[in-house]
Write an enzyme that holds these catalytic residues in place. Structure first.
Site, PDB file in Angstrom:
ATOM      1  N   ASN A 215      -9.222   2.915   3.473  1.00 52.77           N
ATOM      2  CA  ASN A 215      -8.979   3.906   2.458  1.00 52.77           C
ATOM      3  C   ASN A 215      -7.781   3.600   2.035  1.00 52.77           C
ATOM      4  O   ASN A 215      -6.652   4.016   2.332  1.00 52.77           O
ATOM      5  CB  ASN A 215      -8.910   5.511   2.922  1.00 52.77           C
ATOM      6  N   GLU A 216      -7.762   2.775   1.047  1.00 56.10           N
ATOM      7  CA  GLU A 216      -6.660   2.243   0.129  1.00 56.10           C
ATOM      8  C   GLU A 216      -5.877   3.167  -0.746  1.00 56.10           C
ATOM      9  O   GLU A 216      -6.302   4.379  -0.958  1.00 56.10           O
ATOM     10  CB  GLU A 216      -7.186   1.136  -0.978  1.00 56.10           C
ATOM     11  N   PRO A 217      -4.604   3.211  -0.969  1.00 60.11           N
ATOM     12  CA  PRO A 217      -3.783   4.063  -1.851  1.00 60.11           C
ATOM     13  C   PRO A 217      -4.446   4.630  -2.949  1.00 60.11           C
ATOM     14  O   PRO A 217      -5.395   4.125  -3.854  1.00 60.11           O
ATOM     15  CB  PRO A 217      -2.702   3.136  -2.457  1.00 60.11           C
TER      16      PRO A 217
END
Length: 252
Positions: free
Chosen positions: A151-153
């Site tokens: 869950n990247e930025p």
């Protein structure tokens, strides 16, 4: 101010022993009650010592995984199971091949689903977790971008399992394992933040000085979608297990 409970251990060995003992207790109490145990599992270097301790408990102390159902957080897009950097391969090498978990109880997203079929594959993964009764214990690491799973930025708090583009920092960190940045996949399938936060208990592990800045940001900073681990501040049963080096930027 710490907004998430943090337990600091003299070493990762001591932290992983405690977490493995807690996991064993959960499995044994559920076994005694005739219930299955649902574990959410992570990959990368962080959980390896934890998996080694689970293997030891299985081999030396008779801990059985026969009634355990596992769900992994993520998988690289485009990697077949037999690829040495696939998370399917990693999990079998580092845990599943050494314990008595049933193959049909092992669940990982697939890296080889056709693009058109990814939404249905992700929805099916979510349904499998629901059908299993939800995740009892979710194990996490934390990436340098603050990601949990992939869950990247920019990942919303209520996000579910989906395809995601990998952040350049994440790909850079993976480059040595893939013998160069050009070989690192650009996308992955990951459980969403909402999927992770639905777990009944969450333990995030972090080791070493290089994790200290992002641990501090996740634990003391604002809750936001730039650091998805910050969402754990709003979970009522989440804890960080870290070694002393990873704690060096936290307030006393």
């Amino acid at each position: 101010m710490k907004k998430i409970p943090v337990e600091v251990f003299p070493s990762k060995a001591e932290a992983t022993r405690k977490l493995a003992a807690e996991t064993a207790e959960l499995i044994r109490s559920n076994d005694a009650a005739g219930k299955k145990t649902v574990l959410g599992l992570a990959t990368g270097s962080t959980p390896i010592a934890f998996y080694q301790e689970l293997i030891r408990l299985h081999k030396e102390e008779g801990l059985s995984f026969a009634n355990v159902i596992s769900f992994n957080l993520d998988e690289y897009a485009g990697l077949p199971k037999e690829h040495k950097e696939s998370y399917w391969y990693f999990m079998h090498q580092n845990l599943f091949d050494h314990i008595d978990i049933k193959p049909e109880n092992i669940n990982l997203p697939s890296g080889t689903v056709a693009e058109a079929d990814i939404p249905a594959h992700c929805a099916e993964y979510e349904q499998k977790i629901k059908d299993a009764g939800g995740i009892d214990l979710q194990i996490l690491g934390i990436g340098r971008t603050g990601h949990i799973g992939f869950n990247e930025p920019g990942s919303p708090k209520n996000s579910l399992t989906r395809a995601i583009e990998l952040d350049p920092i994440t790909r850079e960190d993976a480059a040595p394992a893939f013998d160069g940045l050009e070989n690192v996949p650009t996308a992955a399938i990951t459980m969403g933040c909402g999927t992770i936060l639905a777990a009944r208990r969450i333990v995030l592990m972090a080791w070493g000085k290089n994790k200290a800045p992002i641990v501090n940001e996740a634990v003391t900073g604002p809750v936001n979608d730039i650091v998805s681990a910050s969402y754990l501040q709003e979970h009522d049963n989440a804890v960080f297990y870290i070694d002393e080096e990873a704690s060096t930027e936290l307030p006393a």
